[in-house]
Design an enzyme around this catalytic site. Structure first.
Site, PDB file in Angstrom:
ATOM      1  N   GLU A 162     -15.218-200.519 -35.260  1.00 46.57           N
ATOM      2  CA  GLU A 162     -16.628-200.157 -35.355  1.00 46.57           C
ATOM      3  C   GLU A 162     -16.927-199.109 -34.294  1.00 46.57           C
ATOM      4  OE1 GLU A 162     -21.047-202.239 -35.330  1.00 46.57           O
ATOM      5  OE2 GLU A 162     -19.407-203.242 -34.283  1.00 46.57           O
ATOM      6  N   GLU A 165      -3.336-203.873 -26.805  1.00 49.27           N
ATOM      7  CA  GLU A 165      -1.893-204.082 -26.803  1.00 49.27           C
ATOM      8  C   GLU A 165      -1.446-204.034 -28.261  1.00 49.27           C
ATOM      9  OE1 GLU A 165       0.996-207.899 -26.632  1.00 49.27           O
ATOM     10  OE2 GLU A 165      -0.429-207.762 -24.975  1.00 49.27           O
ATOM     11  N   HIS A 171     -13.514-207.036 -35.892  1.00 50.32           N
ATOM     12  CA  HIS A 171     -13.264-205.632 -35.595  1.00 50.32           C
ATOM     13  C   HIS A 171     -13.220-205.407 -34.091  1.00 50.32           C
ATOM     14  CE1 HIS A 171     -17.708-206.029 -35.707  1.00 50.32           C
ATOM     15  NE2 HIS A 171     -17.626-205.265 -34.634  1.00 50.32           N
ATOM     16  N   HIS A 229      -7.135-207.244 -22.272  1.00 47.05           N
ATOM     17  CA  HIS A 229      -6.708-206.525 -23.462  1.00 47.05           C
ATOM     18  C   HIS A 229      -6.890-207.379 -24.709  1.00 47.05           C
ATOM     19  CE1 HIS A 229      -2.794-208.549 -22.434  1.00 47.05           C
ATOM     20  NE2 HIS A 229      -2.781-208.750 -23.744  1.00 47.05           N
TER      21      HIS A 229
END
Length: 141
Positions: free
Chosen positions: A122, A56, A74, A5
Protein backbone atom coordinates in the site's frame (compact mmCIF):
# COMPACT_ATOMS: atom_id res chain seq x y z
CA UNK A 1 11.33 -1.98 21.84
CA UNK A 2 11.06 -1.22 18.15
CA UNK A 3 9.98 -3.07 15.05
CA UNK A 4 13.08 -4.43 13.24
CA UNK A 5 11.88 -6.16 10.07
CA UNK A 6 9.11 -8.01 8.28
CA UNK A 7 9.99 -11.29 6.56
CA UNK A 8 8.53 -12.25 3.18
CA UNK A 9 9.19 -15.60 1.51
CA UNK A 10 9.95 -15.07 -2.17
CA UNK A 11 10.00 -17.49 -5.09
CA UNK A 12 12.61 -15.67 -7.19
CA UNK A 13 15.08 -13.61 -5.21
CA UNK A 14 16.47 -11.74 -8.22
CA UNK A 15 12.98 -10.63 -9.37
CA UNK A 16 12.06 -9.58 -5.85
CA UNK A 17 15.30 -7.63 -5.36
CA UNK A 18 14.75 -5.89 -8.69
CA UNK A 19 11.17 -4.94 -7.66
CA UNK A 20 12.05 -3.62 -4.21
CA UNK A 21 15.22 -1.80 -5.30
CA UNK A 22 14.51 -0.62 -8.85
CA UNK A 23 10.72 -0.19 -8.72
CA UNK A 24 10.20 0.90 -5.09
CA UNK A 25 13.62 2.52 -4.61
CA UNK A 26 14.83 0.56 -1.59
CA UNK A 27 18.48 -0.33 -1.08
CA UNK A 28 19.89 -3.82 -0.71
CA UNK A 29 21.36 -3.58 2.78
CA UNK A 30 22.83 -7.06 3.10
CA UNK A 31 22.49 -10.53 1.63
CA UNK A 32 23.80 -13.91 2.78
CA UNK A 33 23.53 -17.50 1.58
CA UNK A 34 23.06 -20.28 4.13
CA UNK A 35 24.14 -23.42 2.21
CA UNK A 36 23.54 -25.81 5.12
CA UNK A 37 19.96 -24.56 5.44
CA UNK A 38 19.50 -24.10 1.67
CA UNK A 39 18.20 -20.53 1.90
CA UNK A 40 19.28 -16.96 1.24
CA UNK A 41 18.34 -13.87 3.23
CA UNK A 42 18.35 -10.40 1.69
CA UNK A 43 17.48 -7.28 3.66
CA UNK A 44 16.14 -4.22 1.84
CA UNK A 45 14.92 -0.86 3.05
CA UNK A 46 15.06 2.91 2.85
CA UNK A 47 17.69 3.34 5.54
CA UNK A 48 20.16 1.56 7.77
CA UNK A 49 18.78 -1.23 9.95
CA UNK A 50 20.08 0.54 13.05
CA UNK A 51 17.26 3.09 12.83
CA UNK A 52 14.81 1.90 10.13
CA UNK A 53 12.42 -1.01 9.86
CA UNK A 54 13.34 -3.13 6.84
CA UNK A 55 12.12 -6.11 4.82
CA UNK A 56 13.79 -9.50 5.03
CA UNK A 57 13.35 -11.37 1.74
CA UNK A 58 13.80 -15.09 2.35
CA UNK A 59 14.48 -17.36 -0.61
CA UNK A 60 14.27 -21.06 0.20
CA UNK A 61 16.30 -22.73 -2.53
CA UNK A 62 14.12 -24.63 -4.97
CA UNK A 63 10.78 -23.16 -3.79
CA UNK A 64 9.29 -21.09 -6.62
CA UNK A 65 5.96 -20.01 -5.09
CA UNK A 66 3.94 -19.83 -1.91
CA UNK A 67 0.25 -19.85 -1.02
CA UNK A 68 -0.18 -16.37 0.43
CA UNK A 69 -3.34 -17.27 2.31
CA UNK A 70 -5.97 -14.81 3.42
CA UNK A 71 -4.54 -13.64 6.74
CA UNK A 72 -1.73 -11.51 5.28
CA UNK A 73 -2.72 -7.97 4.40
CA UNK A 74 -0.01 -5.67 3.04
CA UNK A 75 3.10 -3.62 3.63
CA UNK A 76 2.55 0.17 3.79
CA UNK A 77 4.92 2.84 2.48
CA UNK A 78 4.44 6.60 2.89
CA UNK A 79 5.15 8.66 -0.23
CA UNK A 80 5.33 12.40 -0.92
CA UNK A 81 3.70 12.26 -4.38
CA UNK A 82 1.47 9.22 -4.77
CA UNK A 83 0.43 10.06 -8.34
CA UNK A 84 4.01 10.52 -9.55
CA UNK A 85 5.15 7.47 -7.60
CA UNK A 86 2.54 5.27 -9.30
CA UNK A 87 3.58 6.57 -12.72
CA UNK A 88 7.24 5.82 -11.91
CA UNK A 89 6.32 2.32 -10.70
CA UNK A 90 4.46 1.63 -13.96
CA UNK A 91 7.37 3.05 -16.00
CA UNK A 92 9.68 0.55 -14.26
CA UNK A 93 7.37 -2.38 -15.04
CA UNK A 94 5.61 -2.47 -11.68
CA UNK A 95 1.95 -3.46 -11.36
CA UNK A 96 -0.41 -0.86 -9.85
CA UNK A 97 -3.51 -2.80 -8.74
CA UNK A 98 -5.39 0.20 -7.32
CA UNK A 99 -4.84 3.64 -8.76
CA UNK A 100 -4.37 6.54 -6.32
CA UNK A 101 -7.48 7.96 -4.74
CA UNK A 102 -9.23 8.42 -1.41
CA UNK A 103 -9.65 5.28 0.65
CA UNK A 104 -13.13 3.83 0.97
CA UNK A 105 -15.02 5.57 3.80
CA UNK A 106 -12.17 8.04 4.35
CA UNK A 107 -10.09 10.80 2.87
CA UNK A 108 -6.54 9.39 3.02
CA UNK A 109 -5.18 9.01 -0.52
CA UNK A 110 -3.88 5.49 -1.12
CA UNK A 111 -2.86 3.17 -3.95
CA UNK A 112 -1.79 -0.46 -4.12
CA UNK A 113 0.97 -2.17 -6.06
CA UNK A 114 1.84 -5.85 -6.24
CA UNK A 115 5.28 -7.43 -6.01
CA UNK A 116 6.40 -10.42 -8.15
CA UNK A 117 5.12 -12.91 -5.56
CA UNK A 118 1.69 -11.30 -5.27
CA UNK A 119 2.32 -9.46 -1.99
CA UNK A 120 0.39 -6.19 -1.79
CA UNK A 121 2.17 -2.93 -1.01
CA UNK A 122 0.00 0.00 0.00
CA UNK A 123 1.22 3.48 -0.87
CA UNK A 124 -0.07 6.21 1.43
CA UNK A 125 0.12 9.87 0.49
CA UNK A 126 1.97 11.74 3.21
CA UNK A 127 0.34 15.03 4.15
CA UNK A 128 1.40 17.82 1.82
CA UNK A 129 -0.12 20.81 0.02
CA UNK A 130 0.41 19.34 -3.47
CA UNK A 131 -1.47 16.11 -2.66
CA UNK A 132 -4.47 18.09 -1.36
CA UNK A 133 -4.57 20.08 -4.60
CA UNK A 134 -4.44 16.91 -6.74
CA UNK A 135 -7.25 15.26 -4.77
CA UNK A 136 -9.37 18.39 -5.00
CA UNK A 137 -8.86 18.69 -8.75
CA UNK A 138 -9.42 14.95 -9.30
CA UNK A 139 -12.72 14.99 -7.39
CA UNK A 140 -13.88 18.20 -9.12
CA UNK A 141 -13.46 16.65 -12.59
Amino acid sequence: MRLLHTMLRVGNLEESLKFYTEVLGMKLLRQKDYPDGKFTLAFVGYGDESDHTVLELTYNWGVAEYNLGDAYGHIAIGVDDIYGTCEEIKAHGGKVTREPGPMKHGSTVIAFVQDPDGYKVELIQLASHSSTQKVASATAS
